[in-house]
Design a protein around this motif. Sequence first.
Motif, PDB file in Angstrom:
ATOM      1  N   ALA B 157     -16.393   4.083   6.258  1.00 61.32           N
ATOM      2  CA  ALA B 157     -15.090   4.323   5.644  1.00 61.32           C
ATOM      3  C   ALA B 157     -14.175   3.168   5.990  1.00 61.32           C
ATOM      4  O   ALA B 157     -13.429   3.232   6.963  1.00 61.32           O
ATOM      5  CB  ALA B 157     -14.514   5.630   6.157  1.00 61.32           C
ATOM      6  N   PRO B 158     -14.257   2.098   5.216  1.00 61.40           N
ATOM      7  CA  PRO B 158     -13.457   0.914   5.529  1.00 61.40           C
ATOM      8  C   PRO B 158     -11.980   1.275   5.616  1.00 61.40           C
ATOM      9  O   PRO B 158     -11.489   2.076   4.813  1.00 61.40           O
ATOM     10  CB  PRO B 158     -13.726  -0.027   4.347  1.00 61.40           C
ATOM     11  CG  PRO B 158     -14.969   0.485   3.717  1.00 61.40           C
ATOM     12  CD  PRO B 158     -15.052   1.934   4.000  1.00 61.40           C
ATOM     13  N   LYS B 159     -11.318   0.648   6.601  1.00 61.36           N
ATOM     14  CA  LYS B 159      -9.929   1.002   6.852  1.00 61.36           C
ATOM     15  C   LYS B 159      -9.056   0.808   5.610  1.00 61.36           C
ATOM     16  O   LYS B 159      -8.164   1.592   5.336  1.00 61.36           O
ATOM     17  CB  LYS B 159      -9.372   0.185   8.012  1.00 61.36           C
ATOM     18  CG  LYS B 159      -9.772   0.816   9.346  1.00 61.36           C
ATOM     19  CD  LYS B 159      -9.246   0.041  10.515  1.00 61.36           C
ATOM     20  CE  LYS B 159      -9.870   0.563  11.793  1.00 61.36           C
ATOM     21  NZ  LYS B 159      -9.675  -0.353  12.899  1.00 61.36           N
ATOM     22  N   GLU B 160      -9.347  -0.272   4.836  1.00 57.74           N
ATOM     23  CA  GLU B 160      -8.490  -0.498   3.660  1.00 57.74           C
ATOM     24  C   GLU B 160      -8.611   0.665   2.695  1.00 57.74           C
ATOM     25  O   GLU B 160      -7.613   1.145   2.142  1.00 57.74           O
ATOM     26  CB  GLU B 160      -8.880  -1.778   2.885  1.00 57.74           C
ATOM     27  CG  GLU B 160      -9.226  -3.023   3.652  1.00 57.74           C
ATOM     28  CD  GLU B 160     -10.572  -2.944   4.304  1.00 57.74           C
ATOM     29  OE1 GLU B 160     -11.587  -3.205   3.623  1.00 57.74           O
ATOM     30  OE2 GLU B 160     -10.634  -2.621   5.520  1.00 57.74           O
ATOM     31  N   VAL B 161      -9.853   1.137   2.523  1.00 57.45           N
ATOM     32  CA  VAL B 161     -10.057   2.246   1.579  1.00 57.45           C
ATOM     33  C   VAL B 161      -9.271   3.465   2.035  1.00 57.45           C
ATOM     34  O   VAL B 161      -8.508   4.056   1.280  1.00 57.45           O
ATOM     35  CB  VAL B 161     -11.558   2.574   1.461  1.00 57.45           C
ATOM     36  CG1 VAL B 161     -11.742   3.837   0.634  1.00 57.45           C
ATOM     37  CG2 VAL B 161     -12.316   1.409   0.859  1.00 57.45           C
ATOM     38  N   VAL B 162      -9.478   3.797   3.332  1.00 59.97           N
ATOM     39  CA  VAL B 162      -8.804   4.998   3.843  1.00 59.97           C
ATOM     40  C   VAL B 162      -7.293   4.807   3.819  1.00 59.97           C
ATOM     41  O   VAL B 162      -6.534   5.690   3.424  1.00 59.97           O
ATOM     42  CB  VAL B 162      -9.290   5.334   5.266  1.00 59.97           C
ATOM     43  CG1 VAL B 162      -8.599   6.576   5.784  1.00 59.97           C
ATOM     44  CG2 VAL B 162     -10.787   5.514   5.275  1.00 59.97           C
ATOM     45  N   HIS B 163      -6.876   3.627   4.232  1.00 60.89           N
ATOM     46  CA  HIS B 163      -5.448   3.354   4.294  1.00 60.89           C
ATOM     47  C   HIS B 163      -4.810   3.488   2.917  1.00 60.89           C
ATOM     48  O   HIS B 163      -3.817   4.184   2.730  1.00 60.89           O
ATOM     49  CB  HIS B 163      -5.203   1.952   4.862  1.00 60.89           C
ATOM     50  CG  HIS B 163      -3.764   1.606   4.992  1.00 60.89           C
ATOM     51  ND1 HIS B 163      -2.929   2.295   5.837  1.00 60.89           N
ATOM     52  CD2 HIS B 163      -3.003   0.690   4.361  1.00 60.89           C
ATOM     53  CE1 HIS B 163      -1.716   1.797   5.728  1.00 60.89           C
ATOM     54  NE2 HIS B 163      -1.722   0.825   4.836  1.00 60.89           N
ATOM     55  N   TRP B 164      -5.405   2.824   1.924  1.00 61.19           N
ATOM     56  CA  TRP B 164      -4.811   2.908   0.584  1.00 61.19           C
ATOM     57  C   TRP B 164      -4.979   4.299  -0.010  1.00 61.19           C
ATOM     58  O   TRP B 164      -4.121   4.767  -0.764  1.00 61.19           O
ATOM     59  CB  TRP B 164      -5.386   1.833  -0.332  1.00 61.19           C
ATOM     60  CG  TRP B 164      -4.833   0.490   0.063  1.00 61.19           C
ATOM     61  CD1 TRP B 164      -5.502  -0.547   0.645  1.00 61.19           C
ATOM     62  CD2 TRP B 164      -3.464   0.087  -0.047  1.00 61.19           C
ATOM     63  NE1 TRP B 164      -4.645  -1.588   0.912  1.00 61.19           N
ATOM     64  CE2 TRP B 164      -3.372  -1.223   0.506  1.00 61.19           C
ATOM     65  CE3 TRP B 164      -2.309   0.696  -0.528  1.00 61.19           C
ATOM     66  CZ2 TRP B 164      -2.178  -1.927   0.574  1.00 61.19           C
ATOM     67  CZ3 TRP B 164      -1.118  -0.002  -0.473  1.00 61.19           C
ATOM     68  CH2 TRP B 164      -1.051  -1.306   0.084  1.00 61.19           C
ATOM     69  N   GLY B 165      -6.064   4.943   0.391  1.00 60.47           N
ATOM     70  CA  GLY B 165      -6.212   6.347  -0.018  1.00 60.47           C
ATOM     71  C   GLY B 165      -5.065   7.174   0.535  1.00 60.47           C
ATOM     72  O   GLY B 165      -4.439   7.971  -0.183  1.00 60.47           O
ATOM     73  N   ASP B 166      -4.768   6.958   1.813  1.00 53.46           N
ATOM     74  CA  ASP B 166      -3.646   7.676   2.457  1.00 53.46           C
ATOM     75  C   ASP B 166      -2.354   7.425   1.713  1.00 53.46           C
ATOM     76  O   ASP B 166      -1.607   8.352   1.384  1.00 53.46           O
ATOM     77  CB  ASP B 166      -3.466   7.191   3.893  1.00 53.46           C
ATOM     78  CG  ASP B 166      -4.496   7.792   4.822  1.00 53.46           C
ATOM     79  OD1 ASP B 166      -5.175   8.747   4.380  1.00 53.46           O
ATOM     80  OD2 ASP B 166      -4.622   7.306   5.961  1.00 53.46           O
ATOM     81  N   ILE B 167      -2.114   6.142   1.452  1.00 53.39           N
ATOM     82  CA  ILE B 167      -0.849   5.786   0.802  1.00 53.39           C
ATOM     83  C   ILE B 167      -0.773   6.443  -0.582  1.00 53.39           C
ATOM     84  O   ILE B 167       0.246   7.011  -0.965  1.00 53.39           O
ATOM     85  CB  ILE B 167      -0.723   4.244   0.661  1.00 53.39           C
ATOM     86  CG1 ILE B 167      -0.792   3.592   2.035  1.00 53.39           C
ATOM     87  CG2 ILE B 167       0.537   3.868  -0.098  1.00 53.39           C
ATOM     88  CD1 ILE B 167       0.476   3.630   2.828  1.00 53.39           C
TER      89      ILE B 167
END
Lengths: 435, 387, 97
Positions: B157-167
């Motif tokens: 779960a790459p951080k960018e994916v999760v991060h942008w998912g969160d946003i």
Amino acid sequence: MTKIKPFYDGLVLGGGIAGMQAALDLAGQGFEVLLVEKEPTIGGVMVGLNKVFPTLDCSSCICTPRMAEVAHHDRISVLCYTDLVRARRRNAGFEVILRKKPRYVVEEDCIGCSLCELACPYFAPHEFDQGLGARAAIYIPHGNAIPQVPVLDPDYCMLDGNCARACPKNCIDFAQQAEELSVGVGSIIVATGLRLTPMGAKKQYGGDRHANVMNPLAMERVQSSNGPYGHILRPSDGKIPRSVAYVQCAGSRDQSIGVPYCSRVCCMYALKQAIMIRHQRHDTQVTIYHMDIRAFGKGYEQFYRRAQSEGVRVVKAKVARITEVENGDLSLRVELIDEGGRVADIRHDLVVLSQGTIPGWRPEGALPLEVDDDGFFAIPDIAARPANSTAEGIFVAGVATGPKDIPDSIVEAGAAAMEAAMYLDRVRESAGEMA
Amino acid sequence: MILRVDPSITAELSQYGGDTAVKCFNCGNCTAACSLTNQESVFPRRYIRYIQLGLKDKMIGSLDPWLCYYCGDCSETCPRQAQPGKLMMASRRWLISMYDWTGLSRLMYRHEWVEVVMLALVALLVLALFTIPANFGFRLLAQHPEALRTVNLSDFAPKEVVHWGDIALASLLGFLLLSNAARMVFHVRRHAAGGAGWAFLAELREFVIEGFTQRRWRDCETGAGKHWLRHLLLVTAYGAMFCLVVVFLRWFQVENTSFHWSSLLGYYSTLVLMGATLGIMSDRLKKREQIHKDSDLADWLFVILLFLTGLSGIALHLARLLDLPLTTYVLYTVHLMIAVSMLTVEVPFGKWSHLFYRPLAMYLQAVEARRQHSAIPAGATRAPVTV
Amino acid sequence: MSEPKRDWQKDLKVFRERMGGLSEEKKAWAREQRDTLKAIRQALAGGPATIPQIAERTGMPGKKVLWHVMAMKRYGKVAECGQAGDYYLYELKEGGS
């Protein structure tokens, strides 16, 4: 006091207005009646009331002649200060065990002179005045008591013998003990009346904590000319109250205290007491807080209007909470519905909780009777035979079957006496046929 | 004044869990029994009257249900057992569904299965996110079995994916919630007098403080302290977790057995989350207090999902520390399935939204009080009542 | 008339035994009542007073004072004698103490 016979046609349980009426009506038809009362005097609740609604007649003036009639009736025997232990069916009638509590005074010898009472130096809370007044440890229950014989209260007796020393008839009998009696009876009429909902039932009202929150029977006594104070005063400091509140449905129509039914008399006695306050103290404000006023009987609605025209304020608001503030004054928290739903804390000198009526006695095996969920005696055919209980040969009258006022209790007592008479006749007839 | 009486509203409200409005005979005991009522706030009786008459406009524009914390004193002492507290609770649900322009909230409260389906759909979406794309998630694992040697969340779960998912998720939910809140403000202020401009600014403090602390709850007479504290802790845990996941994810999400101080905050949140939800569940099972007597599926789901979020979080954490790659990845997916579906369904449409609406209601009430107060000439006070 | 004369002193002795004698609690109650009545009599010795006045002079709560004054009134040891504001005045009756 008449001697107790081995057999009576009718046993009446309860010497209040319903029981006395039932006894008189049954004896009036030629039957022998035994009236049993748990207190040391007959008269019940009514003899302690100040006035009756809606006529404002003196209550004891109506009650005491009946008490005397019962006491002097040829076919009525009265046993006061006596409990029912049990009644068991025997043939068509009942075998009854009674327990006569010790008075420590020989009734037959006593002349009711009160010298014993005056000689006793101790004061105890007077039951007749709802504890607001005092009585000696040996006392005649009240001026209209029948019999006019004192009763010694061992809880407060200091065992000093002052009463016996003062008695001119030597009838103080410290050796008396409870005695069991056995009688046969042909039928039973239960007229065991009422108690008030306990003052502490609704904790938000603090009826058991605040000195100036009164129960309605106490207010009857306070308003009576022979009451504990002789005037309308409040208990915390003897002040003449200038602002009195009545809290309606304080002990009825409230599921949260386990009394869901309407007690039927509270609206009327509150209006009556309010009028009496206005009569005795023209400048005292009286406010009745209510959910709705139930003035259902003959002349009752007119009485309600009369109260208002005599300056009694009637405010639609269920009191949610009573708080004691300075001086023993009380603050009532309400929503004033008719003023657009405004929450207000309103201050009064004295508050009467319009407590409801609950059954005065529960049979708990002493009688083979069923009671309803609310504790009042069950009536299987309430529409057609309102005085017939769940057991043959046992009839019920007055508040024992459910809350009701004095006129209704008297009517029902008559009905119970009539049913008992018919039952006794039927039994007699069938016995005749057998023979 | 002519009123159009609408008897269908009482029936409608019973679909939201409040079927006792018709029992009320307007004695006012509830209002007087409530320790929160005063000259400005007069409830619940007035609102129950609106329900009985079906005055929908008045109901939508009223803040009354939000002023109630359901201590249960009114229901406990109601002579008619009309359950005013429960009616306030049902009214809050009804209001949530009235504010919500998507209509989902309405569907959810009226049909319990809708909420379950919505939760399941979102959970499946999350599952899809980790099973369909080729460059991360389970498909990546399938192609690179060597990735199962040690926990490497950055691959799964790459951080960018999760991060942008969160946003993206936060923006979507924020948009839904704020647009619903805007409708609430519109309904409440629609018939209000003007001249409150300054008050809107001056009372912002109230909104912030109330939002974080729910301090008015403490004025409730029954059970307030305990429930308030538990709720406050829950809010701090929630807030901390939100910050960790949305803002500080790059530090919070760490690899295999390594440790970052932000985990301490995570421990706190998880512990509180689980402790508080367990406490709430046990109280609801015991049903001792009014507040715990009438929980339905929606209430239960919220608490259960909160609890499961915490539980799966711990499990995930342990699996990572023990360096169990597959277990960690599966738990990670499950954790997100639970948390994301709960947030998506509860924040804009469900129970969570009260965290926003309630302080907003307090704020709007304070604004109106300030406006009215400034309209009264100085020195004029309400006369004390004596009867 | 054939019945023997009742000997109440002997009966009292038996009664006392049956009651288990006088408890300490009861003795304390009686003592407290005697003290209360004495204090009220002293408070009234100077002349008529209202319940709050007696309460102030004796340091006892108004409720207790009222109850005992009314007890004394009932048995003729105190009489009502006028009014002061919202309160009635009470005085000792001759020989009442």
